[in-house]
Scaffold this motif. Structure first.
Motif, PDB file in Angstrom:
ATOM      1  N   GLY A 179       7.063 -23.320   4.946  1.00  0.00           N
ATOM      2  CA  GLY A 179       7.485 -24.706   4.852  1.00  0.00           C
ATOM      3  C   GLY A 179       6.435 -25.662   5.385  1.00  0.00           C
ATOM      4  N   THR A 180       6.706 -26.964   5.214  1.00  0.00           N
ATOM      5  CA  THR A 180       5.790 -27.999   5.684  1.00  0.00           C
ATOM      6  C   THR A 180       5.887 -28.142   7.193  1.00  0.00           C
ATOM      7  N   ARG A 181       4.731 -28.172   7.870  1.00  0.00           N
ATOM      8  CA  ARG A 181       4.695 -28.373   9.316  1.00  0.00           C
ATOM      9  C   ARG A 181       4.638 -29.859   9.636  1.00  0.00           C
ATOM     10  N   ARG A 182       4.819 -30.195  10.913  1.00  0.00           N
ATOM     11  CA  ARG A 182       4.788 -31.599  11.329  1.00  0.00           C
ATOM     12  C   ARG A 182       3.433 -32.242  11.085  1.00  0.00           C
ATOM     13  N   ASP A 183       2.361 -31.429  11.159  1.00  0.00           N
ATOM     14  CA  ASP A 183       1.020 -31.989  10.960  1.00  0.00           C
ATOM     15  C   ASP A 183       0.661 -32.117   9.485  1.00  0.00           C
ATOM     16  N   GLY A 184       1.592 -31.785   8.584  1.00  0.00           N
ATOM     17  CA  GLY A 184       1.337 -31.897   7.153  1.00  0.00           C
ATOM     18  C   GLY A 184       0.873 -30.607   6.514  1.00  0.00           C
ATOM     19  N   GLY A 185       0.431 -29.635   7.301  1.00  0.00           N
ATOM     20  CA  GLY A 185       0.042 -28.345   6.755  1.00  0.00           C
ATOM     21  C   GLY A 185       1.260 -27.502   6.396  1.00  0.00           C
ATOM     22  N   ARG A 186       1.005 -26.292   5.970  1.00  0.00           N
ATOM     23  CA  ARG A 186       2.100 -25.399   5.611  1.00  0.00           C
ATOM     24  C   ARG A 186       2.024 -24.126   6.436  1.00  0.00           C
ATOM     25  N   GLY A 187       3.198 -23.655   6.830  1.00  0.00           N
ATOM     26  CA  GLY A 187       3.271 -22.399   7.552  1.00  0.00           C
ATOM     27  C   GLY A 187       3.151 -21.219   6.602  1.00  0.00           C
ATOM     28  N   ASP A 188       3.370 -20.022   7.114  1.00  0.00           N
ATOM     29  CA  ASP A 188       3.274 -18.811   6.304  1.00  0.00           C
ATOM     30  C   ASP A 188       4.665 -18.303   5.937  1.00  0.00           C
ATOM     31  N   LEU A 189       4.690 -17.436   4.935  1.00  0.00           N
ATOM     32  CA  LEU A 189       5.919 -16.760   4.539  1.00  0.00           C
ATOM     33  C   LEU A 189       5.825 -15.308   4.990  1.00  0.00           C
ATOM     34  N   LEU A 190       6.748 -14.881   5.856  1.00  0.00           N
ATOM     35  CA  LEU A 190       6.758 -13.513   6.366  1.00  0.00           C
ATOM     36  C   LEU A 190       7.733 -12.695   5.527  1.00  0.00           C
ATOM     37  N   VAL A 191       7.178 -11.763   4.749  1.00  0.00           N
ATOM     38  CA  VAL A 191       7.969 -10.982   3.793  1.00  0.00           C
ATOM     39  C   VAL A 191       8.194  -9.581   4.358  1.00  0.00           C
ATOM     40  N   THR A 192       9.442  -9.259   4.633  1.00  0.00           N
ATOM     41  CA  THR A 192       9.809  -7.934   5.139  1.00  0.00           C
ATOM     42  C   THR A 192      10.400  -7.109   4.002  1.00  0.00           C
ATOM     43  N   VAL A 193       9.885  -5.865   3.832  1.00  0.00           N
ATOM     44  CA  VAL A 193      10.367  -5.015   2.733  1.00  0.00           C
ATOM     45  C   VAL A 193      11.473  -4.093   3.238  1.00  0.00           C
TER      46      VAL A 193
ATOM     47  N   PRO B  13       0.830  -1.212   0.000  1.00  0.00           N
ATOM     48  CA  PRO B  13       0.000   0.000   0.000  1.00  0.00           C
ATOM     49  C   PRO B  13       0.862   1.258   0.000  1.00  0.00           C
ATOM     50  N   PRO B  14       0.288   2.405  -0.418  1.00  0.00           N
ATOM     51  CA  PRO B  14       1.039   3.666  -0.374  1.00  0.00           C
ATOM     52  C   PRO B  14       1.497   3.996   1.048  1.00  0.00           C
ATOM     53  N   GLY B  15       2.652   4.633   1.134  1.00  0.00           N
ATOM     54  CA  GLY B  15       3.175   5.041   2.437  1.00  0.00           C
ATOM     55  C   GLY B  15       3.713   3.898   3.275  1.00  0.00           C
ATOM     56  N   THR B  16       4.206   2.850   2.641  1.00  0.00           N
ATOM     57  CA  THR B  16       4.750   1.706   3.389  1.00  0.00           C
ATOM     58  C   THR B  16       6.132   2.047   3.957  1.00  0.00           C
ATOM     59  N   PRO B  17       6.328   1.924   5.241  1.00  0.00           N
ATOM     60  CA  PRO B  17       7.633   2.248   5.840  1.00  0.00           C
ATOM     61  C   PRO B  17       8.646   1.116   5.642  1.00  0.00           C
ATOM     62  N   ASN B  18       9.901   1.451   5.778  1.00  0.00           N
ATOM     63  CA  ASN B  18      10.964   0.459   5.693  1.00  0.00           C
ATOM     64  C   ASN B  18      10.833  -0.542   6.856  1.00  0.00           C
ATOM     65  N   GLY B  19      10.985  -1.832   6.551  1.00  0.00           N
ATOM     66  CA  GLY B  19      10.928  -2.849   7.592  1.00  0.00           C
ATOM     67  C   GLY B  19       9.554  -3.421   7.851  1.00  0.00           C
ATOM     68  N   ARG B  20       8.534  -2.986   7.117  1.00  0.00           N
ATOM     69  CA  ARG B  20       7.200  -3.541   7.338  1.00  0.00           C
ATOM     70  C   ARG B  20       7.159  -4.986   6.844  1.00  0.00           C
ATOM     71  N   THR B  21       6.437  -5.853   7.574  1.00  0.00           N
ATOM     72  CA  THR B  21       6.359  -7.272   7.235  1.00  0.00           C
ATOM     73  C   THR B  21       4.954  -7.632   6.772  1.00  0.00           C
ATOM     74  N   PHE B  22       4.879  -8.359   5.665  1.00  0.00           N
ATOM     75  CA  PHE B  22       3.618  -8.844   5.115  1.00  0.00           C
ATOM     76  C   PHE B  22       3.585 -10.366   5.233  1.00  0.00           C
ATOM     77  N   ARG B  23       2.393 -10.918   5.362  1.00  0.00           N
ATOM     78  CA  ARG B  23       2.228 -12.361   5.548  1.00  0.00           C
ATOM     79  C   ARG B  23       1.584 -12.993   4.327  1.00  0.00           C
ATOM     80  N   ALA B  24       2.285 -13.969   3.728  1.00  0.00           N
ATOM     81  CA  ALA B  24       1.720 -14.751   2.628  1.00  0.00           C
ATOM     82  C   ALA B  24       1.324 -16.106   3.201  1.00  0.00           C
ATOM     83  N   ARG B  25       0.041 -16.301   3.434  1.00  0.00           N
ATOM     84  CA  ARG B  25      -0.431 -17.491   4.129  1.00  0.00           C
ATOM     85  C   ARG B  25      -0.247 -18.757   3.285  1.00  0.00           C
ATOM     86  N   GLY B  26       0.221 -19.818   3.970  1.00  0.00           N
ATOM     87  CA  GLY B  26       0.385 -21.111   3.305  1.00  0.00           C
ATOM     88  C   GLY B  26       1.569 -21.199   2.365  1.00  0.00           C
ATOM     89  N   LYS B  27       2.433 -20.198   2.363  1.00  0.00           N
ATOM     90  CA  LYS B  27       3.578 -20.194   1.452  1.00  0.00           C
ATOM     91  C   LYS B  27       4.898 -20.502   2.173  1.00  0.00           C
TER      92      LYS B  27
END
Length: 373
Positions: free
Chosen positions: A331-345, A315-329
């Motif tokens: 690694g594989t968890r022990r229960d077979g599901g997938r964790g999230d990818l935390l993307v820091t700009v 979004p406009p006005g994003t500060p340095n170091g803000r983290t966004f979450r990409a759900r399900g992207k």
């Protein structure tokens, strides 16, 4: 590893180079250091290093296990205190209460040796049982991706196992051991001390085995065990952490005469990754964000552990170091599901702007100063 009846003659703390009151962490640290230095893979063809590695593994198999360490300390203390024979009892009925000692010998000896020490010399005899295989511990390193997604890896193990020549009997092929006549196969003997109480100890003739080998095997010299190397495939579960200790039941050294194998304890070391990090079950990554997109809004592409990129709307006005979450992207968890990818700009400021970029920034500055006045 020697049988419990042989522990009293060995100083496992000295083998590992630690004090008797060392903590479990200190013992583990000493073992890992010595195991790495003396491992056969690091010392090919070095028989002395291989023997040293076997002794280190045997020592850690005892004092690295809380229950076995307690049993070992009791046995060493008992044999050290009563070396040369028992002192006169401080009380009747087989209970000694002199000095700092206060225990029932029949209970303690029975617990240590697995047999029945008894008062008045009335001991129980039982047939020596085949020995369970030793527990083993080793280490391995895996890649970051293998840790995140799981993997099956080959693992080379070296340990003492039943001799393949005599099949663990200790006797030369064509011959068989005979039952020890001194202990009648129990592996233990009971000796009286002044007629007050009896002491149960390893048989002096067969050294606790219950059998006498008259014609020793040429490979194992009558011990029934010999060094053995093998490779097994080990499945590493997804989501394993650096330093994690995995128990693989039944993957340790083989037991004697059909007895169950020991367990294998595998310590995992996870290599680092240039792009990704971990936060719990999630993965983390940092991506550059152009200055204008930080101000006006835009999109960035972030890599994922399995290859394809993921698009993040900024979004406009994003500060340095803000983290966004990409759900399900993640690694594989022990229960077979997938964790999230935390993307820091990380806002990217041009180090050497072009004339056009510089003019645009100067115009932005003028507009900002004008709005402030």
């Amino acid at each position: 590893m020697s049988a419990p009846t042989d522990w009293a003659t060995k100083d496992f703390y000295k083998v590992l180079g630690v004090k008797k009151d060392a903590s479990a962490d200190e013992i583990k640290k000493a073992y890992r250091k010595l195991a790495r230095e003396n491992h056969p893979d690091s010392n090919p063809g070095n028989q002395q290093a291989e023997e040293r590695f076997k002794a280190i593994s045997e020592a850690y198999g005892v004092v690295g296990n809380a229950d076995k360490r307690k049993q070992y300390d009791e046995q060493r203390s008992l044999f050290g205190q009563f070396k040369g024979g028992f002192p006169p009892p401080g009380g009747g009925g087989g209970t000694y209460g002199g000095g700092n000692v206060d225990f029932d010998l029949s209970d303690l000896l029975g617990g240590i040796f697995g047999g029945g020490g008894a008062r008045g010399g009335a001991g129980r005899r039982r047939q020596a049982q085949p020995r369970r295989g030793d527990d083993l511990e080793t280490e391995t390193s895996i890649s970051f991706r293998q840790a995140v997604e799981g993997a099956t890896i080959p693992l080379r193990l070296t340990s003492d196992e039943p001799c393949t020549m005599c099949h663990g009997t200790g006797a030369k092929p064509g011959s068989v051991p005979k039952v020890c006549g001194n202990c009648q196969g129990s592996g233990m003997q009971t000796s009286a001390s002044g007629g007050v109480f009896a002491m149960t100890e390893p048989c002096s003739q067969c050294r606790g085995r219950g059998l006498i080998v008259e014609h020793p095997c040429e490979v194992c010299t009558g011990s029934g065990r010999a060094p053995s190397a093998r490779t097994i495939n080990v499945k590493i579960p997804a989501g394993v952490k650096d330093g994690q200790r995995i128990k693989l039941r039944g993957k340790g050294a083989k037991g004697d005469a059909g007895a169950p194998a020991g367990d294998l304890f595998l310590v995992i070391h996870v290599e680092g990754d240039d792009r990704f990090g971990r936060k719990g079950d999630d993965l983390t990554v940092t991506v550059p964000l152009p200055f204008d997109d930080a101000v006006l809004g835009g999109e960035v592409k972030a890599p994922t552990i399995d290859g394809p990129t993921v698009t993040i709307k900024v979004p406009p006005g994003t500060p340095n170091g803000r983290t966004f979450r990409a759900r399900g992207k993640g690694g594989t968890r022990r229960d077979g599901g997938r964790g999230d990818l935390l993307v820091t700009v990380e806002v990217k400021v041009p180090a050497a702007p072009s004339e056009g970029e510089r003019a645009a920034v100067e115009a932005y500055r003028a507009a900002r100063q004008g709005a402030a006045s």
